[in-house]
Motif scaffolding. Structure first.
Motif: not given
Length: 604
Positions: A359, A316, A357, A354
């Motif tokens: 996954t 995370e 993202t 940032k």
């Protein structure tokens, strides 16, 4: 019998009169190389070799430069004096009133026994300054007629529609040909990396900047814009696209802030022109020189390299506080794996952290990533690193097929466990080449690069201070935790635990009949020599100090076979060689006796 080579007569004169890069593409002359001379390194690029060539067409000869990507031809003795080759690709431009020819590609035909023909030198400086091609072999009769009678407009062949005013205003220069002395130029380059906007504040005031890496077929160069230029140009440039760029200032490169081999860099100004080029077929995509994850052990700390791997795990988004600025910096850690069977931790920072993202365990290719030695080996992105997710390259497709078919179920070795007894580079104990401690010192192992050796030692002293440390109990973390009112806090995981998991950090004196060394090892080393976990030894220290001391004393005078890594390290301005244990094992009398017998039999 010598081969009868046929050189392209008049090619040198024609090359020195070319005006556009389009014309260079249509020529593939056969020439002979009369001389290949290595030039002294330019300031700021001590490790970049450059070669000056003298090429001949049998009638004339001219000087040229060899593109650095072709240096291998010289280094492997493929390109040598009197070699004959077809020059398949080159550029020819005017720099400081002199013709600069850069050979970008060639096909070697063979090596002649002597110079072919009786070539004479061409005055490229005067030919570059004249506008009348009639003084040499004419490549365009219509242009020559126009020069002799300027009142009559010369007929021009139809030109393809231009997509940029920049392209029409100046010839296209190679990046390798740029210098502070050349002002009217335009480059056609691909943006391989674009940084985020950085802000600074100091005693002189505040400001902002961004930088990008530009690449064409001759090389790479860094370009940086400040303050108002950031507002003007930042949004006009995208990674991966090709642009015509002109009217920027060429400066000496600040090597502290750039890892590129170019001795120059560009400073973008208010007058700098940047226009997108839609025809980019002749501009290469990013070139990689990948290092397998298992080979990171051979890459020096703080070096820059290229890596490709599968993102097996992604943590995370977290953050740290900068010690120098006290500002919060976002960070994200990824675990990469590849077919070598190794894994490594990659840290993303700032906007890069940032923006990540994805996954679905993508393939990522990294160009210019920094190698660290935390936990054995780690990777860290910084401002000039380029990261491509699922790139359309052969290596990525092969890696995807392997991971989807079998790699996702494989077990991977980390460099930290390799240094503690795994099967990584240098991890195995070589009983046939055992070194004495004095030999290790006499050979200066680890002085210039990490070296590996095996030895047989006796433990003579163990440092009991900081024999273990409280570590995060979560799987794969191992970071040191600190005690607070709520428990034990791990900054990496941002979690608090009821109790830590203690891990060994062992330093002991090792000796043989020739001398002594200080060796260091991690958790697996402590398990091997003490025969119990660091948790159990810590509990013994808290409950029964005498039993704890006896346990430590039992290790003294024990003999072990060890495989070590020697590496130079600097701390507090003091440089010394550190010896880290890769693998440790107690004596196996059957195997060790057989090894001694084999040595004796070799002398019989």
């Amino acid at each position: 019998m010598d081969v009868d080579y046929h050189l392209t007569a008049g090619a040198c004169a024609q090359i020195t009169q070319l005006e556009t890069t389009a014309e260079t593409c249509s020529m593939q002359p056969t020439v002979q190389f009369l001389s290949i001379k290595k030039l002294p390194p330019a300031p700021g690029t001590p490790n970049l070799d450059r070669y000056r060539l003298i090429i001949s067409d049998g009638v004339h000869f001219v000087q040229a430069m060899l593109a650095t990507q072709l240096n291998e031809l010289v280094e492997k003795d493929i390109l040598k004096k009197h070699a004959v080759a077809v020059v398949e690709k080159f550029t020819s431009n005017i720099v400081q009133q002199k013709r600069l020819i850069i050979v970008l590609g060639m096909r070697i035909l063979g090596i002649a026994s002597e110079k072919l023909g009786n070539p004479q030198g061409l005055d490229t400086a005067s030919m570059a300054s004249t506008t009348n091609p009639g003084s040499g072999p004419s490549r365009n009769p219509a242009a020559a007629a126009a020069a002799n009678n300027p009142a009559q407009p010369s007929p021009q062949p139809p030109r393809a529609p231009q997509t940029s005013t920049v392209e029409r205003s100046a010839p296209i220069f190679p990046i390798e040909g740029l210098s502070p002395y050349q002002h009217k130029w335009t480059i056609k380059a691909r943006v391989t990396q674009k940084s985020d906007i950085k802000h600074w504040s100091n005693a002189k005031g505040e400001g902002k900047l961004f930088s990008m890496t530009l690449m064409d077929e001759t090389g790479e160069i860094k370009a940086t814009g400040f303050n108002q230029v950031v507002d003007d140009l930042f949004d006009r440039v995208e990674e991966g696209k090709v642009y015509f760029i002109s009217r920027a200032r060429v400066n000496m490169a600040k090597k502290k802030f750039s890892h590129l081999s170019n001795q120059y860099e560009l400073s973008l100004e208010r007058a700098t022109e940047i226009e997108e080029c839609l025809d980019h077929t002749d501009v290469p995509v990013i070139k990689y020189n990948f290092v397998e994850l298992k080979d990171l052990e051979t890459v020096a700390k703080d070096s820059i390299c290229d890596v490709i791997g599968v993102v097996k795990d992604a943590h995370e988004l977290g953050e740290i506080i900068s010690k120098s600025t006290q500002k919060t910096i976002p960070k994200r850690e990824l675990t990469l794996v590849d077919r070598s069977g190794f894994s490594v931790r990659l840290t993303l920072w700032g906007e890069q952290a940032k923006k990540y993202t994805t996954t679905d365990q993508p393939i990522i290719a990294l160009k210019g990533v920094k190698v660290g030695d935390f936990g054995g080996r780690s990777l860290s992105m910084f401002s000039s690193t380029t990261m491509a997710i699922n790139p359309d390259i052969t290596e990525a497709h092969a890696l995807r097929g392997w991971f989807d078919s079998s790699g996702s179920e494989a077990h991977f070795q980390s460099h930290s466990s390799a240094l503690s007894g795994g099967a990584g580079l240098g991890a195995g104990i070589n009983l046939t080449e055992l070194r004495t401690t004095q030999e290790v010192k006499d050979m200066n192992l680890g002085q210039d690069k990490p070296d590996y050796f095996s030895t047989r030692i006796i433990v003579t002293l163990i440092k009991t201070e900081n024999l273990s440390y409280p570590a995060c109990p979560s799987d794969g973390c191992n970071k040191k935790v600190t005690e607070d009112v709520d428990g034990w806090k791990c900054e990496k995981c941002d979690r608090t635990y009821e109790r830590p998991e203690y891990r060994y950090l062992v330093t002991f004196s090792a000796a043989d009949h020739t001398g002594q060394l200080w060796l260091q090892g991690f958790n697996e080393v402590g398990l091997a020599i003490f025969g119990m976990s660091a948790n159990d030894l810590k509990a013994l220290e808290d409950q029964d100090k005498e039993a704890h001391e006896n346990t430590v004393k039992k290790v003294i005078s024990q003999t072990f076979n060890v495989a070590c890594r020697a590496k130079q390290d600097t701390f507090n301005d003091t440089t010394r060689i550190r010896y880290g244990i890769n693998r440790i094992a107690p004596l196996e009398f059957t195997a060790d006796t057989q090894q001694i017998l084999d040595k004796l039999n070799a002398f019989l």
